[in-house]
Design an enzyme around this catalytic site. Structure first.
Site, PDB file in Angstrom:
ATOM      1  N   GLU A  28       3.880  42.065  -9.969  1.00 15.94           N
ATOM      2  CA  GLU A  28       3.099  43.251  -9.616  1.00 15.94           C
ATOM      3  C   GLU A  28       3.919  44.136  -8.673  1.00 15.94           C
ATOM      4  O   GLU A  28       3.388  45.018  -8.025  1.00 15.94           O
ATOM      5  CB  GLU A  28       1.746  42.875  -9.010  1.00 15.94           C
ATOM      6  CG  GLU A  28       1.805  41.970  -7.816  1.00 15.94           C
ATOM      7  CD  GLU A  28       0.420  41.721  -7.217  1.00 15.94           C
ATOM      8  OE1 GLU A  28      -0.227  42.694  -6.835  1.00 15.94           O
ATOM      9  OE2 GLU A  28       0.022  40.545  -7.135  1.00 15.94           O
ATOM     10  N   CYS A  51      -1.799  38.702  -8.978  1.00 11.04           N
ATOM     11  CA  CYS A  51      -1.088  37.424  -8.821  1.00 11.04           C
ATOM     12  C   CYS A  51      -1.263  36.496 -10.017  1.00 11.04           C
ATOM     13  O   CYS A  51      -0.700  35.401 -10.046  1.00 11.04           O
ATOM     14  CB  CYS A  51      -1.576  36.702  -7.571  1.00 11.04           C
ATOM     15  SG  CYS A  51      -1.354  37.648  -6.081  1.00 11.04           S
ATOM     16  N   HIS A  80      -3.714  29.254  -5.830  1.00 15.69           N
ATOM     17  CA  HIS A  80      -2.982  30.474  -5.456  1.00 15.69           C
ATOM     18  C   HIS A  80      -3.067  30.593  -3.933  1.00 15.69           C
ATOM     19  O   HIS A  80      -4.144  30.462  -3.353  1.00 15.69           O
ATOM     20  CB  HIS A  80      -3.600  31.707  -6.129  1.00 15.69           C
ATOM     21  CG  HIS A  80      -3.094  32.974  -5.521  1.00 15.69           C
ATOM     22  ND1 HIS A  80      -1.749  33.265  -5.451  1.00 15.69           N
ATOM     23  CD2 HIS A  80      -3.738  34.006  -4.903  1.00 15.69           C
ATOM     24  CE1 HIS A  80      -1.588  34.426  -4.834  1.00 15.69           C
ATOM     25  NE2 HIS A  80      -2.778  34.892  -4.483  1.00 15.69           N
TER      26      HIS A  80
HETATM   27  P1  HMG Z   1      -8.117  39.464   9.699  1.00 16.67           P
HETATM   28  O1  HMG Z   1      -9.410  40.107   9.419  1.00 16.67           O
HETATM   29  O2  HMG Z   1      -7.215  40.116  10.681  1.00 16.67           O
HETATM   30  O3  HMG Z   1      -8.289  37.977  10.198  1.00 16.67           O
HETATM   31  O4  HMG Z   1      -7.306  39.300   8.370  1.00 16.67           O
HETATM   32  P2  HMG Z   1      -9.616  37.199  10.640  1.00 16.67           P
HETATM   33  O5  HMG Z   1     -10.168  37.804  11.858  1.00 16.67           O
HETATM   34  O6  HMG Z   1     -10.532  36.984   9.452  1.00 16.67           O
HETATM   35  O7  HMG Z   1      -8.924  35.803  11.028  1.00 16.67           O
HETATM   36  C1  HMG Z   1      -8.310  35.026  10.055  1.00 16.67           C
HETATM   37  C2  HMG Z   1      -8.633  33.575  10.372  1.00 16.67           C
HETATM   38  O8  HMG Z   1      -7.987  33.247  11.611  1.00 16.67           O
HETATM   39  C3  HMG Z   1     -10.138  33.335  10.589  1.00 16.67           C
HETATM   40  O9  HMG Z   1     -10.427  32.044  10.092  1.00 16.67           O
HETATM   41  C4  HMG Z   1     -10.260  33.320  12.110  1.00 16.67           C
HETATM   42  O10 HMG Z   1     -11.365  32.552  12.598  1.00 16.67           O
HETATM   43  C5  HMG Z   1      -8.940  32.656  12.490  1.00 16.67           C
HETATM   44  P3  HMG Z   1     -11.547  31.878   8.944  1.00 16.67           P
HETATM   45  O11 HMG Z   1     -12.802  32.471   9.455  1.00 16.67           O
HETATM   46  O12 HMG Z   1     -11.011  32.653   7.744  1.00 16.67           O
HETATM   47  O13 HMG Z   1     -11.566  30.388   8.702  1.00 16.67           O
HETATM   48  N1  HMG Z   1      -8.505  32.970  13.872  1.00 16.67           N
HETATM   49  C6  HMG Z   1      -7.960  32.072  14.682  1.00 16.67           C
HETATM   50  N2  HMG Z   1      -7.681  30.768  14.526  1.00 16.67           N
HETATM   51  C7  HMG Z   1      -7.072  30.113  15.583  1.00 16.67           C
HETATM   52  N3  HMG Z   1      -6.797  30.726  16.774  1.00 16.67           N
HETATM   53  C8  HMG Z   1      -7.077  32.018  16.957  1.00 16.67           C
HETATM   54  C9  HMG Z   1      -7.683  32.762  15.890  1.00 16.67           C
HETATM   55  N4  HMG Z   1      -8.075  34.044  15.744  1.00 16.67           N
HETATM   56  C10 HMG Z   1      -8.586  34.161  14.501  1.00 16.67           C
HETATM   57  N5  HMG Z   1      -6.781  32.613  18.122  1.00 16.67           N
HETATM   58  C11 HMG Z   1      -7.145  38.675   6.038  1.00 16.67           C
HETATM   59  C12 HMG Z   1      -7.355  38.188   7.477  1.00 16.67           C
HETATM   60  C13 HMG Z   1      -6.854  37.475   5.141  1.00 16.67           C
HETATM   61  C14 HMG Z   1      -8.405  39.394   5.553  1.00 16.67           C
HETATM   62  C15 HMG Z   1      -5.938  39.657   6.027  1.00 16.67           C
HETATM   63  O14 HMG Z   1      -4.784  39.003   6.424  1.00 16.67           O
HETATM   64  C16 HMG Z   1      -5.713  40.312   4.681  1.00 16.67           C
HETATM   65  O15 HMG Z   1      -6.345  41.317   4.339  1.00 16.67           O
HETATM   66  N6  HMG Z   1      -4.768  39.739   3.862  1.00 16.67           N
HETATM   67  C17 HMG Z   1      -4.466  40.263   2.513  1.00 16.67           C
HETATM   68  C18 HMG Z   1      -5.552  39.905   1.524  1.00 16.67           C
HETATM   69  C19 HMG Z   1      -5.607  38.425   1.204  1.00 16.67           C
HETATM   70  O16 HMG Z   1      -4.680  37.688   1.421  1.00 16.67           O
HETATM   71  N7  HMG Z   1      -6.740  37.986   0.597  1.00 16.67           N
HETATM   72  C20 HMG Z   1      -6.886  36.604   0.182  1.00 16.67           C
HETATM   73  C21 HMG Z   1      -7.704  36.458  -1.098  1.00 16.67           C
HETATM   74  S1  HMG Z   1      -7.242  37.617  -2.374  1.00 16.67           S
HETATM   75  C22 HMG Z   1      -5.799  36.957  -3.096  1.00 16.67           C
HETATM   76  O17 HMG Z   1      -5.452  35.849  -2.854  1.00 16.67           O
HETATM   77  C23 HMG Z   1      -5.028  37.847  -4.018  1.00 16.67           C
HETATM   78  C24 HMG Z   1      -3.760  38.420  -3.428  1.00 16.67           C
HETATM   79  O18 HMG Z   1      -2.740  37.423  -3.391  1.00 16.67           O
HETATM   80  C25 HMG Z   1      -3.294  39.632  -4.220  1.00 16.67           C
HETATM   81  C26 HMG Z   1      -3.125  39.516  -5.737  1.00 16.67           C
HETATM   82  O19 HMG Z   1      -3.873  38.876  -6.446  1.00 16.67           O
HETATM   83  O20 HMG Z   1      -2.206  40.180  -6.208  1.00 16.67           O
HETATM   84  C27 HMG Z   1      -3.944  38.906  -2.010  1.00 16.67           C
END
Ligand code: HMG
Length: 387
Positions: free
Chosen positions: A80, A112, A234
């Site tokens: 992609e 992906c 994934h």
């Molecule tokens: P965010 O909103 O900044 O993070 O972004 P958050 O506030 O949700 O925190 C992440 C995790 O860290 C949470 O855990 C927090 O509790 C924890 P969860 O509730 O998920 O279990 N946390 C801590 N843990 C320990 N100590 C601390 C602490 N602070 C927080 N101090 C997000 C997270 C993944 C949304 C962001 O990184 C993002 O947008 N990433 C890109 C999208 C993505 O990866 N999505 C995943 C599913 S989609 C997919 O897999 C397809 C993809 O590969 C693309 C494709 O298909 O081509 C992305």
């Protein structure tokens, strides 16, 4: 029909690596959010003269060196991060890898997921003529905007797989479960070099899609949960595997001890924790990680969940073949990840911004230490070189 599956598998990643402690420091974020919350320690980042083509060539070269290309009839490149809207990126591999001109070549896209589509298409081609071999290369650079929530989930890698009859590593089962829907959870319009994402929606869609693909897999005669020694998901970030597996257990209606969940998923996450998201390559990098780290898997079924935002999800399975360990490249794989050159936060930021504005004429100084490089883009034509 003879057994069909993965005969050989290899990966490549980038020249540079960014330590997520460094990213956390400059973003004023607790590093534990990245290490524990996301399950990521470092992320691969490409040199100026690296892209999906150079990674693809680097991943495929050892497979072609080992097996030759006499039986190769098809090359499917899944990405992609395409470098052209028309020409398949795999055509640039022709001179780099000395591919036979009697090879059918095409590029596939669906976020992906498309590496898994390639695997299923390859199985179909080989079932028609078991003497043919198909080379699949999944290659991607995961890139989000600087300072966005997605930034710590970037990364890059390519995985090359030779798919054949009588495979030496993984024999594919024929049932496969699929789920697709039109969802705006993650996308990258043509004019953008970075993805747009609704992070929370992407997570809930991923979880929903994996459980629905599992339900379809079971309805089509797939194995039961307890049959599997390991699960490969994934991995946009490695903590996603635990979320997905817990969700799968809820779907099936069973409870596992946390230690059992860890044992089922952890070995498949070790490389991805260091490389970051590699989109199409991520699931298969997880499989290489499993093979390189797990105790003997001979005869063991493995479950795979391939998710691509937008969205398509496929659940399939396969059995690890006797003697597979003789074909692994474990020491080289670990060395490749360890040998990446650390990049400073400021150089990373500058290079990230530069990538967003490639002019139509550009010559690249040698930056990568890898075996293939992009040398220039002149009159919008890309030129690559074996170093
Ligand atoms: P965010 O909103 O900044 O993070 O972004 P958050 O506030 O949700 O925190 C992440 C995790 O860290 C949470 O855990 C927090 O509790 C924890 P969860 O509730 O998920 O279990 N946390 C801590 N843990 C320990 N100590 C601390 C602490 N602070 C927080 N101090 C997000 C997270 C993944 C949304 C962001 O990184 C993002 O947008 N990433 C890109 C999208 C993505 O990866 N999505 C995943 C599913 S989609 C997919 O897999 C397809 C993809 O590969 C693309 C494709 O298909 O081509 C992305």
């Amino acid at each position: 029909m003879p057994p069909i599956g993965i005969h050989d598998i290899a990966f490549a990643t980038t020249h540079y690596v960014l330590d997520l402690d460094e990213l956390a420091r400059y973003r004023r974020v607790d590093p534990a959010k990245y290490h524990l919350g996301l399950g990521q320690d470092t992320m691969s980042f490409p040199a100026v003269d690296e892209d999906i083509v150079t990674m693809a060539a680097t991943a495929a070269a050892p497979i072609l060196q080992r097996h030759g290309s006499d039986k190769l009839r098809t090359l499917l490149l899944a990405t992609e991060t395409g470098v052209d809207q028309s020409k398949a990126a795999a055509l640039y591999l022709h001179p780099l890898l000395d591919l036979p001109s009697t090879t059918r070549i095409v590029e596939l896209k669906q976020a992906c997921y498309s590496g898994t589509a390639a695997l299923q298409f390859a199985a179909g081609l080989i079932s028609r003529d078991p003497t043919e071999q198909v080379l699949i290369i999944a290659t991607d650079i995961a890139r989000y905007d600087l300072d966005s929530p997605g930034e710590p989930t970037q990364g890059a890698a390519a995985v090359a797989m030779l798919v054949t009859a009588e495979p030496a590593m993984l024999q594919l089962d024929s049932p496969s479960g699929v789920y697709s829907d039109d969802v705006m959870d993650f996308w990258r319009p043509n004019h953008r070099t970075t993805a747009l994402v609704d992070g929370k929606l992407s997570i809930s869609t991923y979880l929903d899609a994996t459980s629905r693909a599992w339900t379809d897999y079971r309805a089509r005669g797939g194995r039961g949960l307890d049959d599997f020694r390991a699960f490969c998901y994934h991995l946009p970030y490695t903590a996603m595997a635990r979320k997905a597996h817990d969700n799968l257990l809820r779907t099936v209606g069973v409870e596992w001890e946390p230690e059992r969940v860890t044992a089922a998923i952890e070995d498949s996450t070790r490389y991805n924790r260091l490389v970051g998201n590699s989109y199409t390559a991520s699931l298969y990098l997880g499989f290489i990680s499993l093979l390189d780290h797990a105790p003997d898997l001979t005869g063991q079924p493995v479950a795979f969940f391939s998710y691509g935002s937008g969205c398509v999800c496929e659940c399939f399975s396969g059995t690890v073949q006797p003697g597979y360990r003789q074909h692994l490249r474990t020491a080289d794989n670990k060395e490749r990840i360890a040998a990446r050159t650390p990049i400073s936060y400021f150089r990373y930021r500058a290079m990230h911004s530069d990538r967003a504005r490639y002019p139509s004429n550009l010559t690249f100084d040698q930056d990568t230490g890898g075996p293939y490089r992009l040398t220039e883009i002149i009159d919008n034509k890309r030129t690559y070189q074996k170093v």
